[in-house]
Design a protein around this motif. Structure first.
Motif, short mmCIF file in Angstrom:
data_model
loop_
_atom_site.label_atom_id
_atom_site.label_comp_id
_atom_site.label_asym_id
_atom_site.label_seq_id
_atom_site.Cartn_x
_atom_site.Cartn_y
_atom_site.Cartn_z
N ASP A 89 0.81 -1.13 -0.23
CA ASP A 89 -0.08 0.01 -0.14
C ASP A 89 0.78 1.17 0.24
O ASP A 89 0.49 2.13 -0.76
CB ASP A 89 -0.89 0.02 1.46
CG ASP A 89 -1.98 -1.25 1.20
OD1 ASP A 89 -2.03 -1.79 -0.01
OD2 ASP A 89 -2.32 -1.46 2.42
N ALA B 268 5.41 -1.35 -7.89
CA ALA B 268 4.78 0.16 -7.75
C ALA B 268 6.03 1.11 -7.77
O ALA B 268 6.07 2.14 -8.30
CB ALA B 268 3.69 0.03 -7.01
N THR C 293 2.63 1.83 -3.35
CA THR C 293 1.61 2.31 -4.14
C THR C 293 1.16 3.57 -4.16
O THR C 293 1.03 4.57 -5.03
CB THR C 293 0.23 1.49 -4.35
OG1 THR C 293 0.48 0.04 -4.47
CG2 THR C 293 -0.82 1.87 -5.11
N GLU D 18 3.85 5.75 -5.85
CA GLU D 18 3.65 6.07 -7.08
C GLU D 18 2.62 6.97 -7.28
O GLU D 18 2.52 7.80 -8.15
CB GLU D 18 3.36 4.41 -7.52
CG GLU D 18 2.97 4.63 -9.06
CD GLU D 18 2.62 3.42 -9.70
OE1 GLU D 18 2.71 2.98 -10.99
OE2 GLU D 18 2.05 2.34 -8.98
N GLN D 19 1.43 6.89 -6.49
CA GLN D 19 0.38 8.03 -6.98
C GLN D 19 0.94 9.35 -6.56
O GLN D 19 0.67 10.24 -7.07
CB GLN D 19 -0.82 7.41 -6.09
CG GLN D 19 -1.47 6.24 -6.15
CD GLN D 19 -2.47 5.88 -5.16
OE1 GLN D 19 -2.67 6.30 -4.15
NE2 GLN D 19 -3.29 5.00 -5.52
#
Length: 803
Positions: free
Chosen positions: A481, A524, A484, A487-488
């Motif tokens: 999580d 990610a 990710t 990456e976001q």
């Protein structure tokens, strides 16, 4: 009905009711208009007359301290309440909403009961009468309440006395509510409270000196407002009601949301059709068919003027045959299907989607009350030329352009806030470059609630997304999580939030020892490293963490793959593929360079262990795959790895150029030998062939090994292996499967020990001659038929083929 108060009972969002209300108001010429709705909207009701207000729109009320508690009151052009509001605003009349305040209903039930979301005529949620329209239709002998209501109300033009229809509706509702009067057990408590508050507001309008008061409300409430109980009775009902602090504003709405019966919908099956009926008072069917023809022509359907004329005639004929005063939606759609669509439900579905429902999206004035976050979002939408639209559309961005980079960041930031205006999609034109980004956009009305919910994170979209990212990092449960989220953050350009997220990621990565968790987290992180460069973001802080994760995965992979069951092995195989791709991105090979492999062709793992320590993540990962491939089950269940993972490791090494075909064939031969367990060998084959089986076509030796193994598997064991084998070969490309089958059917496939130039076995003529009498008998030839001029081709042995 008292002399100074006229009750106009309506069905919410009905074009016939809207026309009747407009005619009644023109006849009454009231000096005050009272409308069923939240009183909190009184200060902003005048915005309905603003030139920037374009229905469909909705009133949005929410609890200040808990924005998730929110409700909408939708209005369309054909809503009777909207007609009443516009009449009052245009004539400069006092207009008030008189329903129970949202502040009370939020505190009582969490969602205001007056939201048109159940039955669209104001039916109480818990009354003894389920649907009054259905009850009236049944009493009239009709089994379709919608069609009955359209015939008696929606398709009727107002007569000379505009108030007569409302008197008839009130009489019908009074008969239905004989056992639902306030204070009895039939009416629900919420309706009792709402109607008590409405009566209080009517009394207040009288005290204010108004003499001609028009009250527009759901038809169900008319009987309760006609017979006024004492003031003390209503005060006692409303005394001590809890309340929550609320705010209210106007927001855009859509016809699509009006067609939904749950959530924030209004329960109208055909808002586009209703809009057409209200805005086309003359020749509505002819105008409707013209619009359908225009839509179908735009979609390259051959529709002519003759089709339009014939469709109108057929719809009117159907209405006459069915005893209807005017062709309704059913007759119109039947005619469209038969004449314009040639019976095609596909073309008819397009008409239903675009016209019967519609994609209309309303607009509200800029000076409507809004939270700062909403204003910042509206500013960004204007500056980036991203207009919200109810219809779904595709947007392809070129991240080499500054405008498209800004659009991408906005969409990613909104996704961080839970506002999924855009969803990533595949571009229509395939591109291997990382500069292209495809989105699918559709604005939904409930995004207005999510904007309000996200407002406490910040006053701008960027600040709110940064604060939200930091909060998500602090509450992340898994390492994946966090990666990710990193990456976001890079995709959204949240550079101020990245340090806080990275600190949490580094701390969590240092403590997590589960290889599966590390493997799920790495892809990610590596994508962020590679694709962040396209947006000119600095990903240097990620590289150390990514390389550390890759090294820890390489060290812990072989032990982590031992002792796994079937499901665990399948999950780990997915991790193998993802990490292999990530490591390739993390340590790309030099352009034009040879594979970085220090292991000679055919070297064993013992030889590999004597090589120099690898210097790159790709080299370390290759070493881990070599070690995994060598963990044979013969070493014991505590140290052996499943065949699925060993075969996958060999395939990855082969594809990466770190094993040659001879060494891969040697390993396959060992696995497929008679000493190996058939189930383990089947898993090895599944892992080896996953991702494509074209190599079997280019390497006849590998195909021959597989063919020999399949032929030698005992029958009872083969039955147990069939599910695995079927799953393995069904995943191959259709052309590959067909070619393998053709080669297997052509004859024996040469494997190891069968050189390509080996001579076929010599024909035993004596044995062949012994079969000739039986063959002659089967063919009906003379018993002493002469032998053929050339020897017969010996029959091939019965073999089970891989194809």
């Amino acid at each position: 009905m008292s002399a100074d108060v006229t009750l106009l009972g309506v069905r919410h969002h009905g074009p016939g009711s809207a026309r009747a209300v407009a005619a009644a108001l023109e006849q009454l010429r009231p000096d005050a208009v009272l409308i069923e709705g939240p009183p909190e909207a009184d200060p902003i009701v005048a915005l309905a007359g603003d030139k920037g207000m374009k229905p469909p729109v909705a009133l949005l009320a929410h609890v200040v301290d808990d924005p998730a508690k929110a409700a909408f009151w939708p209005f369309a052009v054909f809503s009777p309440e909207w007609v009443a509001v516009r009449h009052a605003v245009d004539h400069d009349l006092p207009v008030r909403f008189i329903d129970l305040p949202a502040a009370h209903t939020f505190a009582l039930t969490g969602v205001p009961s007056g939201v048109p979301g159940g039955t669209s005529d104001g039916t109480p949620g818990g009354g003894s009468v389920g649907d009054p329209i259905a009850a009236l239709a049944a009493a009239a002998g009709h089994d379709d309440p919608e069609r009955w209501w359209e015939d008696v109300i929606e398709h009727r033009a107002p007569g000379a006395d505009a108030l007569a229809p409302f008197a008839a509706v009130a009489e019908a509702m009074t008969a239905l509510r004989e056992d639902d009067t306030p204070g009895t057990g039939g009416a629900s408590r919420r309706d009792v409270l709402r109607e008590a508050y409405m009566r209080q507001q009517i009394r207040a309008a009288r005290r204010a000196g108004h003499r001609r008061i028009a009250v527009v409300c759901g038809a169900w409430h008319v009987p309760a407002l006609q017979s006024m109980p004492t003031v003390a009775h209503d005060r006692a009902l409303l005394a001590g009601l809890p309340r929550l602090r609320t705010e209210i504003t106007w927001v855009p709405w859509t016809h699509r949301r009006l067609s939904q019966h749950t959530g924030y919908g209004a329960g109208i099956d055909s808002p586009g059709w209703y809009h057409h009926l209200f805005t086309s008072p003359d020749r509505p069917i002819a105008r409707w068919m013209t619009g359908v023809a225009a839509l179908l022509r735009a979609e390259d359907h051959p529709v002519s003027s003759a089709h339009v004329i014939e469709s109108v005639r057929l719809a009117e004929a159907l209405a006459a045959m069915r005893g209807r005063p005017l062709a309704g939606l059913g007759e119109s759609m039947d005619a469209v299907r038969s004449v314009m669509c040639d019976g095609s439900d596909v073309a008819l579905a397009l008409v239903h989607e675009r016209l019967v429902v519609g994609d209309a999206l309303g607009e509200v004035p800029e000076d409507a009350p809004a939270v700062p976050l909403q204003r910042d979002l509206a500013r960004l939408q204007r500056s980036l030329r991203l207009k919200p639209e109810a219809a779904e559309r595709d947007l392809v961005l070129d991240l080499r352009k500054e405008l498209d980079v800004s659009r991408s960041r906005l969409l990613h930031r909104l996704r961080m806030l839970g506002i999924d205006w855009g969803a990533p999609s595949r571009p229509a034109v395939h591109s291997t470059g990382t500069f292209r980004e495809a989105w699918r956009l559709r604005w939904e009305p409930e995004f207005a609630v999510r904007v309000v919910e996200a407002a406490h994170w910040g006053t701008t979209v960027q600040d709110a997304a940064c604060a939200r990212a930091a909060d998500l990092a602090a509450g992340a449960a898994e390492l994946a999580d966090l990666t990710t989220l990193v990456e976001q953050c890079l995709l959204a350009g949240l550079t101020t939030a990245l340090p806080a997220v990275m600190r949490v990621l580094a701390d969590r990565a240092a403590l997590d020892t589960d290889v599966a968790h590390l493997a799920a987290a790495l892809p990610a992180l590596v994508r962020a490293l590679r694709y962040g460069d396209v947006r000119a973001t600095d990903g240097s802080a990620l590289e150390g963490v990514a390389r550390g994760l890759a090294e820890r995965i390489s060290v812990g992979l072989p032990p982590a793959c031992t002792g796994l069951d079937t499901d665990g092995a399948a999950a780990m195989r997915a991790h193998l593929d993802a990490v292999h791709t990530a490591v390739a991105l993390l340590s790309p090979r030099p352009a034009g360079g040879a594979p970085q492999d220090d292991t000679p062709s055919g070297a064993t793992q013992d030889t590999q262990d004597t090589q120099d320590t690898p210097d790159t993540p790709a080299d370390r990962w290759a070493g881990a795959l070599h070690a995994l491939a060598a963990r044979e089950p013969s070493a014991g269940p505590a140290t052996g790895a499943p065949g699925l993972l060993r075969g996958r490791a060999v395939r990855l090494l082969l594809d990466d150029g770190r094993l040659d075909s001879d060494e891969a064939g040697r390993r396959m031969g060992l696995v497929l030998s008679r000493a190996g367990a058939p189930a383990d060998a089947a898993g090895w084959i599944e892992g080896f062939l996953a991702g494509g089986g074209a190599l079997l076509l280019h390497d006849a030796r590998l195909l021959g090994l597989l063919d020999d193994w399949l032929v030698g598997v005992p029958g009872d064991t083969l039955v147990d292996l069939l599910p695995v084998l079927r799953r393995t070969f069904s995943a191959l490309e259709a052309g590959v499967r067909r070619t393998i089958g053709e080669r297997a059917a052509a004859g024996p496939l040469r494997a190891a020990g069968h050189p390509a130039d080996a001579e076929p076995a010599a024909l035993d003529e004596a044995r062949a001659d012994a079969a000739l009498p039986v063959l002659a008998l089967l063919l009906g030839l003379p018993a002493h038929a002469p032998a053929p001029d050339r020897p017969l081709i010996p029959r091939q042995p019965d073999r089970r083929r891989a194809g």
